[in-house]
Design a protein around this motif. Structure first.
Motif, PDB file in Angstrom:
ATOM      1  N   VAL A 157       0.860  -1.191   0.000  1.00  0.00           N
ATOM      2  CA  VAL A 157       0.000   0.000   0.000  1.00  0.00           C
ATOM      3  C   VAL A 157       0.893   1.238   0.000  1.00  0.00           C
ATOM      4  CG1 VAL A 157      -1.706   1.315   1.324  1.00  0.00           C
ATOM      5  CG2 VAL A 157      -1.868  -1.176   1.185  1.00  0.00           C
ATOM      6  N   PRO A 158       0.657   2.198  -0.887  1.00  0.00           N
ATOM      7  CA  PRO A 158       1.479   3.411  -0.869  1.00  0.00           C
ATOM      8  C   PRO A 158       1.491   4.067   0.508  1.00  0.00           C
ATOM      9  CG  PRO A 158       0.095   3.358  -2.829  1.00  0.00           C
ATOM     10  CD  PRO A 158      -0.363   2.228  -1.958  1.00  0.00           C
ATOM     11  N   ALA A 159       2.664   4.542   0.907  1.00  0.00           N
ATOM     12  CA  ALA A 159       2.782   5.227   2.193  1.00  0.00           C
ATOM     13  C   ALA A 159       2.242   6.648   2.125  1.00  0.00           C
ATOM     14  CB  ALA A 159       4.243   5.242   2.644  1.00  0.00           C
ATOM     15  N   VAL A 160       2.334   7.262   0.947  1.00  0.00           N
ATOM     16  CA  VAL A 160       2.002   8.682   0.760  1.00  0.00           C
ATOM     17  C   VAL A 160       1.315   8.835  -0.588  1.00  0.00           C
ATOM     18  CG1 VAL A 160       3.012  10.978   0.342  1.00  0.00           C
ATOM     19  CG2 VAL A 160       3.932   9.532   2.166  1.00  0.00           C
ATOM     20  N   ASN A 161       0.353   9.747  -0.659  1.00  0.00           N
ATOM     21  CA  ASN A 161      -0.140  10.265  -1.932  1.00  0.00           C
ATOM     22  C   ASN A 161      -0.002  11.775  -1.880  1.00  0.00           C
ATOM     23  OD1 ASN A 161      -1.287  10.529  -4.469  1.00  0.00           O
ATOM     24  ND2 ASN A 161      -3.386  10.129  -3.799  1.00  0.00           N
ATOM     25  N   ALA A 176     -10.236  11.360   3.141  1.00  0.00           N
ATOM     26  CA  ALA A 176     -10.920  10.339   3.941  1.00  0.00           C
ATOM     27  C   ALA A 176     -10.525   8.940   3.487  1.00  0.00           C
ATOM     28  CB  ALA A 176     -12.432  10.531   3.846  1.00  0.00           C
ATOM     29  N   PHE A 177     -10.400   8.740   2.189  1.00  0.00           N
ATOM     30  CA  PHE A 177      -9.968   7.448   1.660  1.00  0.00           C
ATOM     31  C   PHE A 177      -8.545   7.131   2.129  1.00  0.00           C
ATOM     32  CE2 PHE A 177      -8.063   4.710  -1.560  1.00  0.00           C
ATOM     33  CZ  PHE A 177      -9.028   3.737  -1.735  1.00  0.00           C
ATOM     34  N   HIS A 178      -7.669   8.116   2.069  1.00  0.00           N
ATOM     35  CA  HIS A 178      -6.305   7.923   2.572  1.00  0.00           C
ATOM     36  C   HIS A 178      -6.324   7.485   4.033  1.00  0.00           C
ATOM     37  CE1 HIS A 178      -4.520  10.979  -0.534  1.00  0.00           C
ATOM     38  NE2 HIS A 178      -4.805   9.821  -1.078  1.00  0.00           N
ATOM     39  N   ALA A 179      -7.093   8.188   4.841  1.00  0.00           N
ATOM     40  CA  ALA A 179      -7.141   7.874   6.272  1.00  0.00           C
ATOM     41  C   ALA A 179      -7.647   6.453   6.505  1.00  0.00           C
ATOM     42  CB  ALA A 179      -8.035   8.886   6.995  1.00  0.00           C
ATOM     43  N   GLU A 180      -8.613   6.042   5.722  1.00  0.00           N
ATOM     44  CA  GLU A 180      -9.175   4.694   5.854  1.00  0.00           C
ATOM     45  C   GLU A 180      -8.146   3.614   5.549  1.00  0.00           C
ATOM     46  OE1 GLU A 180     -12.708   1.943   3.803  1.00  0.00           O
ATOM     47  OE2 GLU A 180     -12.516   4.079   3.302  1.00  0.00           O
ATOM     48  N   HIS A 181      -7.216   3.926   4.639  1.00  0.00           N
ATOM     49  CA  HIS A 181      -6.267   2.919   4.170  1.00  0.00           C
ATOM     50  C   HIS A 181      -4.834   3.162   4.644  1.00  0.00           C
ATOM     51  CE1 HIS A 181      -9.168   0.871   1.572  1.00  0.00           C
ATOM     52  NE2 HIS A 181      -9.664   2.067   1.339  1.00  0.00           N
ATOM     53  N   GLY A 182      -4.641   4.071   5.576  1.00  0.00           N
ATOM     54  CA  GLY A 182      -3.325   4.275   6.152  1.00  0.00           C
ATOM     55  C   GLY A 182      -2.335   4.985   5.245  1.00  0.00           C
ATOM     56  N   ILE A 183      -2.838   5.805   4.347  1.00  0.00           N
ATOM     57  CA  ILE A 183      -1.993   6.567   3.424  1.00  0.00           C
ATOM     58  C   ILE A 183      -1.909   8.009   3.915  1.00  0.00           C
ATOM     59  CG2 ILE A 183      -1.739   7.388   1.045  1.00  0.00           C
ATOM     60  CD1 ILE A 183      -3.444   4.946   0.192  1.00  0.00           C
ATOM     61  N   VAL A 184      -0.716   8.545   4.013  1.00  0.00           N
ATOM     62  CA  VAL A 184      -0.541   9.934   4.431  1.00  0.00           C
ATOM     63  C   VAL A 184      -0.830  10.859   3.252  1.00  0.00           C
ATOM     64  CG1 VAL A 184       1.191  11.661   5.088  1.00  0.00           C
ATOM     65  CG2 VAL A 184       1.048   9.484   6.326  1.00  0.00           C
ATOM     66  N   HIS A 221      -3.314  23.260   7.196  1.00  0.00           N
ATOM     67  CA  HIS A 221      -2.864  21.959   6.693  1.00  0.00           C
ATOM     68  C   HIS A 221      -2.412  21.052   7.835  1.00  0.00           C
ATOM     69  CE1 HIS A 221      -2.802  22.244   2.277  1.00  0.00           C
ATOM     70  NE2 HIS A 221      -2.418  23.501   2.400  1.00  0.00           N
ATOM     71  N   LEU A 222      -1.588  21.592   8.723  1.00  0.00           N
ATOM     72  CA  LEU A 222      -1.052  20.782   9.812  1.00  0.00           C
ATOM     73  C   LEU A 222      -2.170  20.247  10.700  1.00  0.00           C
ATOM     74  CD1 LEU A 222       2.030  22.969  10.827  1.00  0.00           C
ATOM     75  CD2 LEU A 222       2.003  20.984   9.319  1.00  0.00           C
ATOM     76  N   GLU A 223      -3.160  21.070  10.959  1.00  0.00           N
ATOM     77  CA  GLU A 223      -4.240  20.640  11.844  1.00  0.00           C
ATOM     78  C   GLU A 223      -5.179  19.652  11.162  1.00  0.00           C
ATOM     79  OE1 GLU A 223      -5.988  23.710  14.271  1.00  0.00           O
ATOM     80  OE2 GLU A 223      -4.066  24.762  14.408  1.00  0.00           O
ATOM     81  N   LEU A 224      -5.192  19.628   9.822  1.00  0.00           N
ATOM     82  CA  LEU A 224      -5.919  18.582   9.100  1.00  0.00           C
ATOM     83  C   LEU A 224      -5.165  17.255   9.137  1.00  0.00           C
ATOM     84  CD1 LEU A 224      -7.261  20.223   5.798  1.00  0.00           C
ATOM     85  CD2 LEU A 224      -8.514  19.749   7.905  1.00  0.00           C
ATOM     86  N   GLY A 225      -3.881  17.304   9.482  1.00  0.00           N
ATOM     87  CA  GLY A 225      -3.054  16.105   9.471  1.00  0.00           C
ATOM     88  C   GLY A 225      -2.274  15.915   8.191  1.00  0.00           C
ATOM     89  N   ASN A 226      -2.278  16.911   7.316  1.00  0.00           N
ATOM     90  CA  ASN A 226      -1.529  16.821   6.066  1.00  0.00           C
ATOM     91  C   ASN A 226      -0.034  16.993   6.310  1.00  0.00           C
ATOM     92  OD1 ASN A 226      -4.021  16.775   4.762  1.00  0.00           O
ATOM     93  ND2 ASN A 226      -3.968  18.961   4.261  1.00  0.00           N
TER      94      ASN A 226
END
Length: 276
Positions: A157-161, A176-184, A221-226
């Motif tokens: 699974v990609p680590a980052v998109n 939301a899809f990233h968060a569901e699948h563990g992608i930063v 951005h930081l507070e969104l978790g990006n």
């Protein structure tokens, strides 16, 4: 000097949440610009083969007194190099220009679905990762359907998109899809190339917090978790962009920024972009 917090990737590696991008920085200026960023406290540097400044980044990395293990270096595979064998050759060329023994993060720059090579390309990425030549592998500008295909046809699974993301293009479904699948989620063009910074909502928040509009957006951005990679060639702006860890935005102010989403891109559409 600012210390940047890290975010854990899905393989246990850690990426600094705020890094330094070098898109459109001329090769002759890159070493000095990256040197300013390292002096200001940045430890994550994001480049790409297409930027044609990997050599300048490598020069700055050689000249810095920062230990290699404290640095996080990302580069990206260009479109013309997609495919298994060509990916392996392109990786060798990039690390040679950077003067590194390994990369921290390697990204497929664009999916190019019309060429249908990104799955074979990803298999080469998996080989590089398995061989320890890169600490993490990821993608850039992938949509949900492109990610689902990687899930179905490959193993890692990609680590980052890394995607275009800013107040005018907030990509809530993709995040939301990233968060569901563990992608930063990593944001390029995090300030929309300055296009939204004169919005009254942002200038008003800047006045409220005693910060610049750019600092407000980066803090959002930081507070969104990006993960976020602002770019500048101006030393004062480079320092300003990393000076965003001494305040937090109130919930109602985050809601104000959420209202700025217009779905407006400053860059190409990943479904149709086919350059290179």
């Amino acid at each position: 000097m600012v210390t940047v917090p890290g975010i854990a990737l899905n393989n246990g590696a850690t990426i600094p949440q705020l890094g330094f991008g070098v898109f459109q920085v001329p090769e002759d200026d890159t070493a000095a610009v990256v040197g300013h960023a390292l002096d200001a406290g940045y430890r994550s540097i994001d480049t790409a083969a297409a930027y044609q400044n990997e050599t300048g980044v490598g020069e700055a990395l050689r000249d810095t007194g920062v230990p290699r293990e404290d640095l996080f270096v990302t580069t990206k595979l260009w479109n013309s190099d997609q495919g298994y064998d060509s990916t392996m050759r392109a990786f060798d060329a990039s690390v040679a220009k950077l003067g590194l023994d390994y990369l921290d993060l390697y990204l497929i720059h664009w999916p190019l679905p019309v060429r249908d090579r990104y799955v074979d390309t990803w298999r080469a990425f998996e080989k590089l990762y398995a061989d320890g030549r890169v600490r993490a592998i990821g993608v850039s500008n992938f949509r949900i359907e492109h990610l689902r295909r990687l899930f179905d046809e490959t193993s890692v699974v990609p680590a980052v998109n890394q995607v275009e993301l800013h107040p005018g293009l907030q990509q809530a479904e993709l995040r939301a899809f990233h968060a569901e699948h563990g992608i930063v989620t990593e944001a390029w063009s995090p300030l929309a190339r300055g296009g939204t910074l004169d919005d009254p909502a942002l200038t008003g928040l800047a006045s409220k917090y005693g910060k610049t509009p750019a600092q407000i957006v980066l803090r959002w951005h930081l507070e969104l978790g990006n993960v976020v990679i602002p770019k500048s060639v101006t030393p004062s702006r480079i320092r300003e962009n990393i000076d965003v860890f001494d305040f937090e935005l109130a919930e109602d102010d985050l809601a104000v920024i959420a209202e700025l989403d217009k779905g407006a891109r400053t860059g190409p559409d990943p479904d149709t972009f086919n350059l290179g």
